[in-house]
Design a protein around this motif. Structure first.
Motif, PDB file in Angstrom:
ATOM      1  N   CYS A   1       5.632 -32.804 -22.768  1.00  0.00           N
ATOM      2  CA  CYS A   1       4.857 -31.915 -23.633  1.00  0.00           C
ATOM      3  C   CYS A   1       3.712 -31.289 -22.848  1.00  0.00           C
ATOM      4  CB  CYS A   1       4.296 -32.691 -24.824  1.00  0.00           C
ATOM      5  SG  CYS A   1       5.543 -33.599 -25.744  1.00  0.00           S
ATOM      6  N   ALA A   2       3.567 -29.983 -22.961  1.00  0.00           N
ATOM      7  CA  ALA A   2       2.496 -29.232 -22.300  1.00  0.00           C
ATOM      8  C   ALA A   2       2.448 -29.509 -20.803  1.00  0.00           C
ATOM      9  CB  ALA A   2       1.149 -29.539 -22.947  1.00  0.00           C
ATOM     10  N   PRO A   3       3.525 -29.198 -20.055  1.00  0.00           N
ATOM     11  CA  PRO A   3       3.547 -29.461 -18.612  1.00  0.00           C
ATOM     12  C   PRO A   3       2.604 -28.589 -17.807  1.00  0.00           C
ATOM     13  CG  PRO A   3       5.492 -28.227 -19.267  1.00  0.00           C
ATOM     14  CD  PRO A   3       4.793 -28.638 -20.533  1.00  0.00           C
ATOM     15  N   GLY A   4       2.168 -27.459 -18.371  1.00  0.00           N
ATOM     16  CA  GLY A   4       1.217 -26.601 -17.661  1.00  0.00           C
ATOM     17  C   GLY A   4       1.802 -26.050 -16.375  1.00  0.00           C
ATOM     18  N   PRO A   5       1.111 -26.213 -15.252  1.00  0.00           N
ATOM     19  CA  PRO A   5       1.610 -25.669 -13.984  1.00  0.00           C
ATOM     20  C   PRO A   5       2.806 -26.428 -13.427  1.00  0.00           C
ATOM     21  CG  PRO A   5      -0.424 -26.874 -13.629  1.00  0.00           C
ATOM     22  CD  PRO A   5      -0.234 -26.802 -15.115  1.00  0.00           C
ATOM     23  N   GLY A   6       3.156 -27.555 -14.013  1.00  0.00           N
ATOM     24  CA  GLY A   6       4.368 -28.255 -13.598  1.00  0.00           C
ATOM     25  C   GLY A   6       4.182 -29.261 -12.483  1.00  0.00           C
ATOM     26  N   ILE A   7       2.974 -29.790 -12.326  1.00  0.00           N
ATOM     27  CA  ILE A   7       2.722 -30.775 -11.262  1.00  0.00           C
ATOM     28  C   ILE A   7       3.556 -32.029 -11.480  1.00  0.00           C
ATOM     29  CG2 ILE A   7       0.960 -32.266 -10.225  1.00  0.00           C
ATOM     30  CD1 ILE A   7      -1.093 -30.080 -11.036  1.00  0.00           C
ATOM     31  N   LEU A   8       3.448 -32.605 -12.680  1.00  0.00           N
ATOM     32  CA  LEU A   8       4.231 -33.799 -12.990  1.00  0.00           C
ATOM     33  C   LEU A   8       5.718 -33.461 -13.093  1.00  0.00           C
ATOM     34  CD1 LEU A   8       4.410 -36.786 -13.800  1.00  0.00           C
ATOM     35  CD2 LEU A   8       4.090 -36.065 -16.163  1.00  0.00           C
ATOM     36  N   THR A   9       6.017 -32.277 -13.599  1.00  0.00           N
ATOM     37  CA  THR A   9       7.413 -31.855 -13.761  1.00  0.00           C
ATOM     38  C   THR A   9       8.164 -31.941 -12.441  1.00  0.00           C
ATOM     39  OG1 THR A   9       6.611 -30.289 -15.426  1.00  0.00           O
ATOM     40  CG2 THR A   9       8.894 -30.054 -14.697  1.00  0.00           C
ATOM     41  N   ARG A  10       7.576 -31.419 -11.394  1.00  0.00           N
ATOM     42  CA  ARG A  10       8.236 -31.418 -10.077  1.00  0.00           C
ATOM     43  C   ARG A  10       8.417 -32.841  -9.551  1.00  0.00           C
ATOM     44  NH1 ARG A  10       5.565 -26.622 -10.422  1.00  0.00           N
ATOM     45  NH2 ARG A  10       6.587 -24.792  -9.479  1.00  0.00           N
ATOM     46  N   THR A  11       7.423 -33.696  -9.797  1.00  0.00           N
ATOM     47  CA  THR A  11       7.546 -35.087  -9.346  1.00  0.00           C
ATOM     48  C   THR A  11       8.709 -35.776 -10.036  1.00  0.00           C
ATOM     49  OG1 THR A  11       5.146 -35.174  -9.032  1.00  0.00           O
ATOM     50  CG2 THR A  11       6.307 -37.270  -9.093  1.00  0.00           C
ATOM     51  N   LEU A  12       8.847 -35.553 -11.341  1.00  0.00           N
ATOM     52  CA  LEU A  12       9.937 -36.169 -12.099  1.00  0.00           C
ATOM     53  C   LEU A  12      11.290 -35.610 -11.670  1.00  0.00           C
ATOM     54  CD1 LEU A  12       8.240 -36.157 -15.613  1.00  0.00           C
ATOM     55  CD2 LEU A  12       8.645 -38.145 -14.160  1.00  0.00           C
ATOM     56  N   LEU A  13      11.343 -34.304 -11.432  1.00  0.00           N
ATOM     57  CA  LEU A  13      12.599 -33.688 -10.986  1.00  0.00           C
ATOM     58  C   LEU A  13      13.021 -34.241  -9.629  1.00  0.00           C
ATOM     59  CD1 LEU A  13      11.872 -30.002 -12.029  1.00  0.00           C
ATOM     60  CD2 LEU A  13      13.531 -31.539 -13.109  1.00  0.00           C
ATOM     61  N   ASN A  14      12.061 -34.433  -8.746  1.00  0.00           N
ATOM     62  CA  ASN A  14      12.362 -34.972  -7.424  1.00  0.00           C
ATOM     63  C   ASN A  14      12.890 -36.406  -7.499  1.00  0.00           C
ATOM     64  OD1 ASN A  14      11.564 -32.611  -6.155  1.00  0.00           O
ATOM     65  ND2 ASN A  14       9.470 -33.318  -5.800  1.00  0.00           N
ATOM     66  N   ALA A  15      12.527 -37.095  -8.589  1.00  0.00           N
ATOM     67  CA  ALA A  15      13.002 -38.470  -8.779  1.00  0.00           C
ATOM     68  C   ALA A  15      14.364 -38.516  -9.470  1.00  0.00           C
ATOM     69  CB  ALA A  15      11.990 -39.262  -9.600  1.00  0.00           C
ATOM     70  N   GLY A  16      14.922 -37.344  -9.795  1.00  0.00           N
ATOM     71  CA  GLY A  16      16.241 -37.296 -10.399  1.00  0.00           C
ATOM     72  C   GLY A  16      16.249 -37.380 -11.912  1.00  0.00           C
ATOM     73  N   VAL A  17      15.078 -37.240 -12.548  1.00  0.00           N
ATOM     74  CA  VAL A  17      14.998 -37.317 -14.003  1.00  0.00           C
ATOM     75  C   VAL A  17      15.371 -35.976 -14.618  1.00  0.00           C
ATOM     76  CG1 VAL A  17      13.464 -37.768 -15.965  1.00  0.00           C
ATOM     77  CG2 VAL A  17      13.202 -39.063 -13.837  1.00  0.00           C
ATOM     78  N   ARG A  18      16.148 -35.994 -15.695  1.00  0.00           N
ATOM     79  CA  ARG A  18      16.436 -34.770 -16.440  1.00  0.00           C
ATOM     80  C   ARG A  18      15.267 -34.485 -17.375  1.00  0.00           C
ATOM     81  NH1 ARG A  18      20.478 -34.062 -21.493  1.00  0.00           N
ATOM     82  NH2 ARG A  18      19.939 -31.915 -21.986  1.00  0.00           N
ATOM     83  N   VAL A  19      14.642 -33.322 -17.231  1.00  0.00           N
ATOM     84  CA  VAL A  19      13.405 -33.011 -17.939  1.00  0.00           C
ATOM     85  C   VAL A  19      13.606 -31.816 -18.867  1.00  0.00           C
ATOM     86  CG1 VAL A  19      10.978 -32.329 -17.689  1.00  0.00           C
ATOM     87  CG2 VAL A  19      12.022 -33.880 -16.018  1.00  0.00           C
TER      88      VAL A  19
END
Length: 326
Positions: free
Chosen positions: A31-49
């Protein structure tokens, strides 16, 4: 929102990967990822976001990231904290309905006792923190909104003072409230991480931190808390259909925490309250603030069996209480 703090993002990633999940790569709604800092970390870990963003200024970058991946990220314009608004007619974005959100995510409803169908990560809006917690609890107990799809797991940053309330026990006079009882009966509560306020965008115009003041409870951090609905929540006399009465009962009892439980039972015109308390092994002189969360659940189920809560006046007060909270 997060500031550019990769270390915090990695900490959150480890915490979220440690929760219950129905598959090695569960869907995570951010929720509310904003610039996507956490998003990229989760994607790099293989999580479907699935990224649910309400600020249109952040959408282009998120959508560009989405287009560069092969289905691992889905970006949706919407506001998680404005799900299922109490309005008549068309719901205007970024508000949205939970059925539309889950359909877009591709998540189907599962039985309550099944595994967690989806994880949600976000930061509770500080100005509406208490109201948001109440709305989520009502939805949980009534199996409405997101909880129509099963035991949705919340991983949310809340203020330290609210975390202290959610986990308070009898004897903690200022912290132990109706919210404490209802959250502990309804959820398994895990503290995953505590982060100083300075790691978040909370600056005032004068350069100071916009930290909500707390006179009685500590509030130096935001706490990442996992709320997993109890699998056995509805195995006894407590059901989604009567849960509003349970919520009302707890709120009534703890509205005056120093009052005797027998006085509250007498106000409900209950006969033989002494016998009932003996059967439940609750002292006759117990104050409402002395009961543990499970005591309240046992009391409610005993009152259900006594047909106490079939009185019309009680139902009228319950409905009025629900309207006020909504």
């Amino acid at each position: 929102r997060f500031i550019a703090c990769p270390q915090l993002a990695r900490t959150v990633q480890r915490c979220l990967q440690g929760g219950a999940s129905p598959s090695p790569q569960p869907v995570l709604l951010e929720c509310a990822p904003g610039p996507g800092i956490l998003t990229r970390t989760l994607l790099n870990a293989g999580v479907r976001v699935v990224a649910l963003e309400s600020n249109s200024a952040f959408l282009p970058n998120l959508q560009s990231l989405e287009n560069s991946l092969d289905g691992q990220l889905k970006v949706i314009y919407g506001d998680f904290f404005r799900l299922d608004p109490l309005v008549i007619g068309t719901v205007k974005p970024p508000a949205m309905c939970s059925d539309k959100l889950f359909e877009t995510m591709g998540v189907a409803a599962v039985p309550w006792r099944a595994d967690v169908p989806v994880k949600i990560f976000g930061i509770l809006p500080q100005k509406k923190e208490r109201n948001t917690l109440w709305r989520l609890l009502f939805a949980l107990y009534e199996c409405s909104s997101i909880y129509r799809y099963g035991r949705v797991e919340l991983n949310i940053f809340i203020s330290e003072k609210e975390y202290k309330v959610l986990t308070a026990k009898p004897g903690e006079a200022r912290a132990y409230q109706a919210l404490s009882v209802l959250c502990q009966v309804g959820c398994e509560i895990q503290l995953l991480h505590m982060e100083p306020w300075s790691s978040f965008v909370t600056n005032l115009k004068n350069g100071g931190l916009a930290v909500p003041k707390s006179r009685w409870l500590p509030n130096d951090h935001l706490c990442l808390v996992r709320l997993t609905p109890q699998q056995n929540l509805f195995t006894g006399g407590l059901k989604p259909t009567n849960s509003a009465i349970f919520i009302f009962m707890v709120k009534q009892c703890l509205a005056k925490p120093r009052s005797r439980l027998t006085d509250r039972l007498n106000s409900w015109s209950l006969d033989n309250e002494g016998k009932l308390l003996r059967e439940l092994e609750i002292p006759k002189n117990a104050e409402t603030r002395n009961l543990y969360p499970e005591d309240y659940r046992r009391l409610f189920e005993a009152l259900q069996n006594s047909n106490m809560f079939t009185e019309t006046w009680f139902h009228d007060e319950v409905l009025e209480s629900i309207r006020n909270i909504n």
